[in-house]
Enzyme design. Structure first.
Site, PDB file in Angstrom:
ATOM      1  CG  HIS A  46      -1.778  -1.021   1.542  1.00 56.83           C
ATOM      2  ND1 HIS A  46      -1.379  -2.222   2.051  1.00 56.83           N
ATOM      3  CD2 HIS A  46      -3.132  -1.091   1.435  1.00 56.83           C
ATOM      4  CE1 HIS A  46      -2.427  -3.005   2.245  1.00 56.83           C
ATOM      5  NE2 HIS A  46      -3.501  -2.346   1.868  1.00 56.83           N
TER       6      HIS A  46
ATOM      7  CD  GLU B   5      -8.005  -8.148  -1.292  1.00 62.79           C
ATOM      8  OE1 GLU B   5      -8.047  -8.411  -0.067  1.00 62.79           O
ATOM      9  OE2 GLU B   5      -6.987  -7.715  -1.860  1.00 62.79           O
TER      10      GLU B   5
ATOM     11  CD  GLU C   8      -7.325 -11.508   2.206  1.00 64.58           C
ATOM     12  OE1 GLU C   8      -7.470 -11.629   3.443  1.00 64.58           O
ATOM     13  OE2 GLU C   8      -6.911 -10.473   1.674  1.00 64.58           O
TER      14      GLU C   8
ATOM     15  CG  HIS D 275     -11.277 -11.016   2.192  1.00 65.21           C
ATOM     16  ND1 HIS D 275     -10.819  -9.980   1.392  1.00 65.21           N
ATOM     17  CD2 HIS D 275     -10.656 -10.868   3.383  1.00 65.21           C
ATOM     18  CE1 HIS D 275      -9.964  -9.236   2.073  1.00 65.21           C
ATOM     19  NE2 HIS D 275      -9.837  -9.762   3.285  1.00 65.21           N
TER      20      HIS D 275
ATOM     21  CG  ASP E 296      -4.209 -10.687  -1.545  1.00 61.24           C
ATOM     22  OD1 ASP E 296      -3.403 -10.594  -2.474  1.00 61.24           O
ATOM     23  OD2 ASP E 296      -4.600  -9.700  -0.894  1.00 61.24           O
TER      24      ASP E 296
ATOM     25  CG  ASP F 254      -9.191 -10.808   6.935  1.00 59.96           C
ATOM     26  OD1 ASP F 254      -8.822 -11.950   6.668  1.00 59.96           O
ATOM     27  OD2 ASP F 254      -8.951  -9.826   6.212  1.00 59.96           O
TER      28      ASP F 254
ATOM     29  CG  ASP G 144      -5.124 -11.189   6.938  1.00 64.37           C
ATOM     30  OD1 ASP G 144      -5.762 -11.542   5.934  1.00 64.37           O
ATOM     31  OD2 ASP G 144      -5.225 -10.054   7.432  1.00 64.37           O
TER      32      ASP G 144
END
Length: 409
Positions: A123, A254, A290, A293, A318, A329, A331
């Site tokens: 980002h 996304e 992702e 998600h 992702d 989430d 990750d």
């Protein structure tokens, strides 16, 4: 996709680098090698991922196109809603200075090189401190990406995709493209404009949009179609500027159903496809899936990958996972070989995922503060995806599963 919590401190804008900033940051870790006969306690090597091994006419490296994300890996602190940071990295000096940002970037490229990945993602606000004005912020980003471009040329590591953080700043509390305040929408537009300029500068293969604040918490104060129309108009301006500057990367959206918004407009792959087709944007965008998600939306792990691919809209992945029994989430690094097999089966059947890739939008747990844990986590996931690739190749070659798929006239 999620991001670090930006510092609340005013950044120190000293752009210089000290001698401390040009050393080796992982001196005890050598380049990770493929050792198929390694034992269970040998953790700093690949046991299944052999970059040069040919599978169905392509190398593993070409099929998998692994990428490391900057935000979790180099901005993650281990903090959560119930605990303070646990990941105290030796290269961090506690400031949001340009000097610290440059040092962090050098750390990242040493990590990429030793791990043996060819791509990275970021980002805008991960890599560069935000200034007091837009002009100062953009100047900082120019300085940092000058170094990024230099490091890319030195190492051969490429930018898989860039994106803009349009969700962390207080100004975006009611969204970016869907914000009711035109001044905020204009700010978001200027941020994306600069983001696309930087993506072109660094040769990004793709550019991603994740609308974490593009949604609603209650319908009582929301005109849904008006907000979706505003978001579509924002994306049309993105397409126009992309074409104006000659950026050739693929635009990606996304999906995520919720968090931080109670309901996010980019709920899942089919929702995004419907939005793009309705507003005449389908030829310009594809989907960055992702799987964490996807499961938050109530689907199985590979659902959005399969659905996006079925419509010719799968652009990148992702590569992470979550805990289906949790409602948020997490990750995590993907370690379930059944999941990776189903993912790679779809990728192989559509002929690959280029110009996208498998980006590790994953974070080590707060209980894993050692530097070598950063490597071990990525190695485990890369091995799991390599096993998935081999399994997928076997399934496709055997053809048994496909013969059980009923196809009507």
């Amino acid at each position: 996709m999620s991001s670090f919590a930006p510092t609340s401190k005013r950044p120190k804008l000293d752009g210089g680098e000290s001698n401390h900033d040009v050393g080796e940051y992982f001196p005890k870790i050598n380049k990770i090698e493929y050792k198929p006969n390694a034992g269970p306690t040998d953790t700093l090597c690949f046991k299944h991922y052999n970059a040069s091994e040919v599978v169905n006419g392509r190398t593993m490296e070409d099929w998998l196109r692994f990428s490391v994300c900057f935000w979790h890996t180099f901005r993650g602190t281990g903090a959560d809603p119930f605990g303070f940071p646990t990941l105290n990295r030796p290269w961090e000096d506690g400031t949001d200075s340009l000097q610290n940002a440059k040092r962090r970037l050098r750390v990242a490229f040493e990590f990429f090189t030793k791990l043996g990945v060819k791509y990275w993602t970021f980002h805008d606000r991960d890599v560069s401190p935000e200034g007091e004005t837009l002009e100062e912020t953009n100047k900082n980003l120019d300085i940092i990406t000058d170094l990024a471009l230099q490091l890319q040329k030195e190492t051969g590591v490429k930018l898989l995709w860039a994106t803009c953080n349009l969700f962390a700043s207080p100004k975006y509390m009611n969204g970016a493209a869907t914000n009711p305040d035109a001044h905020v929408v204009a700010w978001a537009g200027s941020q994306v404009k600069k983001g696309l300029d930087i993506a072109k500068k660094l040769g990004a293969d793709n550019f991603v949009f994740w609308g974490g604040r593009e949604g609603f918490h209650t319908l009582l104060n929301t005109d849904v179609f008006k907000e979706l129309s505003h978001m579509a108009n924002f994306f049309k301006m993105v397409v126009a500027y992309k074409e104006k500057i000659g950026f050739t990367g693929q635009l990606l959206i996304e999906p995520k159903p919720k968090e931080p918004a109670k309901h996010q407009y980019d709920y899942d792959a089919m929702t995004v496809i419907g939005f793009l087709k309705h507003f005449g944007l389908a030829e310009h965008f594809k989907i960055n899936v992702e799987p964490n998600h996807t499961t938050l939306a109530g689907h199985c792990y590979e659902h959005d990958v399969v659905m996006a691919s079925a419509f010719g809209m799968l652009g990148s992945v992702d590569s992470n996972t979550g805990s289906p029994d949790l409602g948020w989430d997490t990750d995590q690094f993907p370690m379930d070989v059944k999941n990776t097999t189903m993912l790679l089966k779809t990728v192989m059947q559509q002929g690959g995922i280029q110009p996208g890739g498998l980006n590790f939008d994953c974070k080590v747990r707060r209980e894993s503060p050692d530097l070598e844990d950063m490597f071990i986590a990525h190695i485990g996931a890369m091995d799991a995806l390599a096993r998935g690739l081999q399994n997928a190749a076997n399934i496709i070659s055997e053809g048994h599963m496909d013969r059980h798929v009923a196809v009507g006239n």
